[in-house]
Every structure is written in C-alpha cells, then in structure tokens.
Design an enzyme around this catalytic site. Structure first.
Site, mmCIF file in Angstrom:
data_model
loop_
_atom_site.group_PDB
_atom_site.id
_atom_site.type_symbol
_atom_site.label_atom_id
_atom_site.label_comp_id
_atom_site.label_asym_id
_atom_site.label_seq_id
_atom_site.Cartn_x
_atom_site.Cartn_y
_atom_site.Cartn_z
ATOM 1 N N LYS A 10 -2.877 15.683 -8.253
ATOM 2 C CA LYS A 10 -2.104 15.919 -9.420
ATOM 3 C C LYS A 10 -1.234 17.008 -9.557
ATOM 4 O O LYS A 10 -0.152 17.282 -9.963
ATOM 5 C CB LYS A 10 -2.636 15.409 -10.647
ATOM 6 C CG LYS A 10 -3.301 14.144 -10.932
ATOM 7 C CD LYS A 10 -2.042 13.004 -10.982
ATOM 8 C CE LYS A 10 -2.315 11.521 -11.075
ATOM 9 N NZ LYS A 10 -1.210 10.688 -11.319
ATOM 10 N N ASP A 66 0.701 -1.147 -0.086
ATOM 11 C CA ASP A 66 -0.004 0.058 0.033
ATOM 12 C C ASP A 66 0.966 1.149 0.108
ATOM 13 O O ASP A 66 1.487 1.381 1.074
ATOM 14 C CB ASP A 66 -0.830 0.072 1.261
ATOM 15 C CG ASP A 66 -1.875 1.186 1.254
ATOM 16 O OD1 ASP A 66 -1.810 2.094 0.460
ATOM 17 O OD2 ASP A 66 -2.979 1.040 1.995
ATOM 18 N N VAL A 67 0.967 1.880 -1.065
ATOM 19 C CA VAL A 67 1.984 3.095 -1.215
ATOM 20 C C VAL A 67 1.703 4.335 -0.256
ATOM 21 O O VAL A 67 2.426 5.099 0.038
ATOM 22 C CB VAL A 67 1.953 3.708 -2.600
ATOM 23 C CG1 VAL A 67 2.378 2.603 -3.564
ATOM 24 C CG2 VAL A 67 0.707 4.454 -3.123
ATOM 25 N N TYR A 116 -8.635 13.964 -6.506
ATOM 26 C CA TYR A 116 -7.629 13.701 -7.453
ATOM 27 C C TYR A 116 -6.983 14.634 -8.296
ATOM 28 O O TYR A 116 -5.691 14.924 -8.291
ATOM 29 C CB TYR A 116 -8.235 12.693 -8.673
ATOM 30 C CG TYR A 116 -7.436 12.188 -9.947
ATOM 31 C CD1 TYR A 116 -6.654 11.159 -9.446
ATOM 32 C CD2 TYR A 116 -7.263 13.136 -10.873
ATOM 33 C CE1 TYR A 116 -5.876 10.687 -10.543
ATOM 34 C CE2 TYR A 116 -6.577 12.598 -11.857
ATOM 35 C CZ TYR A 116 -5.779 11.406 -11.680
ATOM 36 O OH TYR A 116 -5.091 10.753 -12.942
#
Length: 337
Positions: free
Chosen positions: A157, A61-62, A153
């Site tokens: 980014k 799990d990053v 999201y």
C-alpha cells in the site's frame, strides 16, 4: 439518461471490489469484473444485472501482466472504450514478518502492488490514444501508517502511493486528459478476514472503527466522478492514523507495538492451517460465493462523516484546519495516556 460508461474493476468477486462493481452497475454502467473466483464472479454478475447494469466476468489473476492485458482488450471488444479502471484486488498474510516466507511475501507484492501496476499499464494503453479516462486506486490508511502483522500488505500500500504520485506527475507534464487518484480506506467489513492466510492464534479482525464496504463503494464512485484531486480519505480511523503519524510518530510506534497484536484479533481461536486465498481462490466452486460483506456486520458502520467532509473539502477548508488541530490534540492525549 446518461450514456453508460465502461468500468473495469479488479478484485470484483468479493469485498470492496464487489461493492464497487455493484455501485457502478446500479448507475447503469457496463461493468467488467476481473478476479480469480468463478463463483464470486458469477454472483457479482447477477447482482449488477439486477441493479440495472451490464456485466462481463473475465477470470483473471492480476499478478499476471499478460492476463490483465488480455482482459483489457476483451473489455473494449465487448463494451467499447474503457472509461474508468478501478484497482482493488489484493491479498495478504497476517503474521509477524519473521514468520512470512519469501514466496508468500512475493505473492502478496505481486497481487497487491504489481497488480495495480499492471492494471494501470493496461488502462493507460487504451486511454492514451483517446486522451481520456480515469484510474482509481483503492488504497488504505495502512499505506501512510504501517501496523504490525501486515508487513507485506503495508509495504504494497505504501508502494501504490509512490507509484501513483509518479504517474500522476507524468500525466500532468503531458497535459493529459487522463486522471488518476487514490481513495484511502479505513477498516472495512469484507470477507478477507475469513480467507486471508494467517498464523495468528486467534481470528483476524479489522481494527475498529469498522465500516461497511458500501461506504468504500460510494467513495470510489465519487472519486471516479471527481478525479482531479490527488486522493480521498474515508473513515475516522484513517484521519486518526494520519494525524498520529504526523504529530507523534515515535509515540505511535510504541503504541502500535503494544496494542497492534491484540487489536487485530478476536477472542475466537482458529486453526492456523485453515484454507486461504493466497495462492488459489476460495470462491471458485459453486456455492462458495462470499459476497461483499464479512463477519462483522453487527459492529460495522453504514455512514462516514469523514467521507462527507472529504467530498466537501474545499468549502470546509477553514473548518477542517480547526478540526485537524482538535483531532491532533485528541490523538496526542490518547497516546500519552
């Protein structure tokens, strides 16, 4: 025959990460796969080995820094020095900001932004003693021009771009032999639209034009081979997004406010309580491998002239300037209409 490199890919069990891992495997490289889903990882291992590479799957799990750190150490123990690290892993919530909980927003940020931070930390810890290596961040056009329904999201980014710029300048200051670059992606046909958490009444979709994940994979491999450039752009939607942002930001805001909801949904009604992968993987059990492609094969492009131009940017600098002016005019006319 060139010596196999050791390549670490996060988010490698499906979608873009899966396609990237397969592309490096086809080159005969040693590919280390980091993701949560066991079935997806097993599928990726099989594809890489069929393509001629060697693969090592490490369930990770990053969002957990310690797991990423241990995975990097295991990668070097098995395959030797890490040559290339590709950060791809992400998750998201499709919903208006007012309908996203604090826990959900935190989770998206931990995976989609801090996952890149932790991956970069782990890569640099192993690359700096050798003063060699390449880190590729898989970014998005939404990191330059945000759209509705994807606030978490888009925020992640945008953050990746700022974080990477800062790290790059530090490496330049140190005259380091390590390189870091970003590949900014367009809409891609990946499984995310089937397993992302969504509160939309209809099925989520990428905003056309849509590209196959193999386009993304080839771009990432090229960037890894030529990492001195700050970033690479892939796809027509990416170019239009950036042009529109620079030329008419206020007009683009209104346009996206008017069209951004409908363009991200198909006509298919869906259950808003459908299973999703935000907190737990959907490709962990046998028979749940989703592969690289999503549901939009019939609508997706397998080639990208923009990627070709991005790869040949220097020789096309004069033509690109003229093309940008024409594209800007086209965007302005479209938005005005």
């Amino acid at each position: 025959m060139s010596t196999p490199r050791t390549v670490v890919v996060t988010g490698a069990s499906a979608g873009t990460g899966r396609a990237v891992a397969r592309e490096f495997g086809a080159r005969g490289d040693n590919v280390v796969l980091l993701a949560r889903g066991r079935a997806g990882l097993d599928g990726a291992v099989a594809e890489i080995e069929r393509a001629g590479g060697r693969a090592l799957a490490i369930p990770t799990d990053v969002a957990d820094h310690e797991q990423v750190t241990r995975a990097a150490a295991t990668a070097e123990d098995v395959f030797g020095s890490i040559d290339i690290w590709i950060n791809v892993a992400f998750t998201s919530v499709f919903a208006p900001f007012s309908q996203i909980s604090a826990e959900e927003f935190r989770r998206v940020t931990e995976v989609s932004y801090l996952g890149y931070v932790y991956g970069t930390m782990a890569a640099l810890a192993h690359m700096k003693p050798r003063n060699a290596g390449t880190i590729v961040q898989v970014g998005s056009a939404l990191g330059a021009r945000a759209i509705p329904l994807q606030s978490a999201y888009c925020g992640a980014k945008h953050a990746i771009n700022g974080f990477t710029e800062s790290v790059r300048t530090e490496l330049l200051h140190d005259h380091s032999g390590i390189h870091i670059t970003v590949v900014q992606m367009p809409a891609l046909n990946t499984p995310q639209f089937s397993w992302v958490r969504s509160r939309l009444p209809r099925h989520p979709q990428p905003v056309p034009p849509i590209y196959q994940p193999e386009i993304a994979a080839r771009a990432v491999c090229f960037a890894a081979d030529h990492p001195r450039r700050k970033q690479y752009w892939v796809g027509a939607s990416t170019a239009a997004t950036i042009t529109g942002q620079k030329i008419v930001p206020a007009l683009l805001d209104r346009y996206l406010g008017r069209t951004g909801y409908a363009s991200q949904q198909t006509d298919e009604r869906v259950d808003t309580d459908r299973p999703d992968n935000l907190m737990h993987p959907l490709d962990a059990d046998p028979g749940t491998d989703h592969g690289a492609h999503g549901e939009f094969d019939s609508r997706s492009l397998g080639v990208s002239p923009q990627l070709w131009m991005s790869r040949h940017a220097r020789s096309l600098s004069v033509a690109a300037g003229a093309g940008a002016a024409l594209a800007a005019g086209a965007v302005v006319r479209r938005l005005a209409a």
